[in-house]
Design an enzyme around this catalytic site. Sequence first.
Site, short mmCIF file in Angstrom:
data_model
loop_
_atom_site.label_atom_id
_atom_site.label_comp_id
_atom_site.label_asym_id
_atom_site.label_seq_id
_atom_site.Cartn_x
_atom_site.Cartn_y
_atom_site.Cartn_z
N GLY A 126 8.42 29.22 -32.36
CA GLY A 126 8.64 28.73 -33.89
C GLY A 126 7.97 27.20 -33.69
N GLY A 179 14.25 37.51 -42.34
CA GLY A 179 12.82 37.29 -41.91
C GLY A 179 12.67 36.85 -40.28
CE LYS A 197 8.19 34.36 -29.87
NZ LYS A 197 9.31 34.75 -30.37
N1 HSE Z 1 10.90 38.10 -34.08
C1 HSE Z 1 10.64 36.55 -33.48
C2 HSE Z 1 12.05 35.82 -33.13
C3 HSE Z 1 10.08 35.83 -34.77
O1 HSE Z 1 12.96 36.49 -33.46
O2 HSE Z 1 12.01 35.01 -32.37
C4 HSE Z 1 9.32 34.44 -34.29
O3 HSE Z 1 8.37 34.65 -33.15
#
Ligand code: HSE
Length: 416
Positions: A126, A179, A197
């Site tokens: 993020g 979200g 990631k």
């Molecule tokens: N679903 C992912 C998380 C969203 O919860 O980290 C961000 O990449």
Amino acid sequence: MSTKLKLGIFGFGCVGQGLHQVLSQSSGFKTDIVKVCVKDRAKKRTLDPSLFTFDKNEILNNPEINVVVELIDDAEEAYHIVKYALQQGKHVVTANKKMLANHLYELTELQQKHNVSLLYEASACGSIPIIRTLEEYYDNELLYSVSGIFNGTSNFILTKTIFENLSYADALKKAQDLGFAESDPTNDVEGYDAKFKAVILAAHAFGLFAKQEEVFNFGINTIAIDDIRYAKEKGKKIKLVPTIKKLDKNNVAAFVVPQLINSENYLFNVENEYNGVIVEGAFSDKQFLFGKGAGGNPTGSAVLSDISALSYGYRYEYKKFKQNKDIKLNNNILIDIYLRYNTADDLNKIKFESVNEKYSSGNYNYVIGRINLKQLIANRDYIQKENLFFARVGEEIGIVGAKENVNVEEKELVLG
Ligand code: HSE
């Protein structure tokens, strides 16, 4: 890039709306959104309807648009959009970690061939600027490892179930409502999202373009009350931790597994949707980056940063890959784990190299010992199906066949 940035955006969900919000509130940087391509014709939208299209070609074949911002959920569709956009000579900013983990090497070649930029800071952790940090700040650092918490949803669930006594289902529902969660939350709770990631970060930290299917991931969905109680009794927490670690000059270990961590670990107080990244290097020593790993605005801010970087012609150079193209993933390693099991059959199937501790009381049985990662890879489905749970204990990684176990600090970099 001296020409003005004209954006075509794919997707107007949580991240797309977050990007719109940060773009409209950012005072220092102005750009034009020419079109936003969306799927759902029925959905009411807050912006001028003429901004929206349902036809991807209105962006991809529009010569006015020089930057495609890809923020859709579907990784396969995203791949075709990104590939086509690069081939059309458009710069691309994407947040799609699954798509990148599946196609990273091919896409880096395309950006090279068509002399455009492909940026994706928002795809990993993020709002934490980890990709550009690895690429630029640590470009000549001898990195030992990158590890942390890369998935907000699973961390949010762990926090809510352990501290607020929410049920697993309620915690997941809350993460979905906010979200954070993927449309298929299996990706979050079984460690796939964190793995995607890790695959992206491995390319920038070590020049490793790993096949994502070969990187092991196991999540938190089989965790039981006994495991949580065990962790609490020992003063530890369970976190879902991706680890990418240099083993020697040409070998890197990369995997995502739950880990029992103590209060001295930087990740101990990373809660809810926050992410944390620990980077260890020969010269810089240990550093810790912390920030929101999910949510519209934090992710939108990373997308904004990439768009802004395009305005000064920024492109990833994959410096670590250029420094050593022989780097490869090694799964033939030994790690220490706690395994909660049900029957003796489980232990006949999941073979340990050595056992340090065994405990049985009523229906609660565990063993702590050293195991080859390949055993966990081979028994992944079985562990899931039987609802067993394991978590890594300690940081040490052994290479099979090596005279001593590796704590890279003292070793590889001497070889390098
Ligand atoms: N679903 C992912 C998380 C969203 O919860 O980290 C961000 O990449």
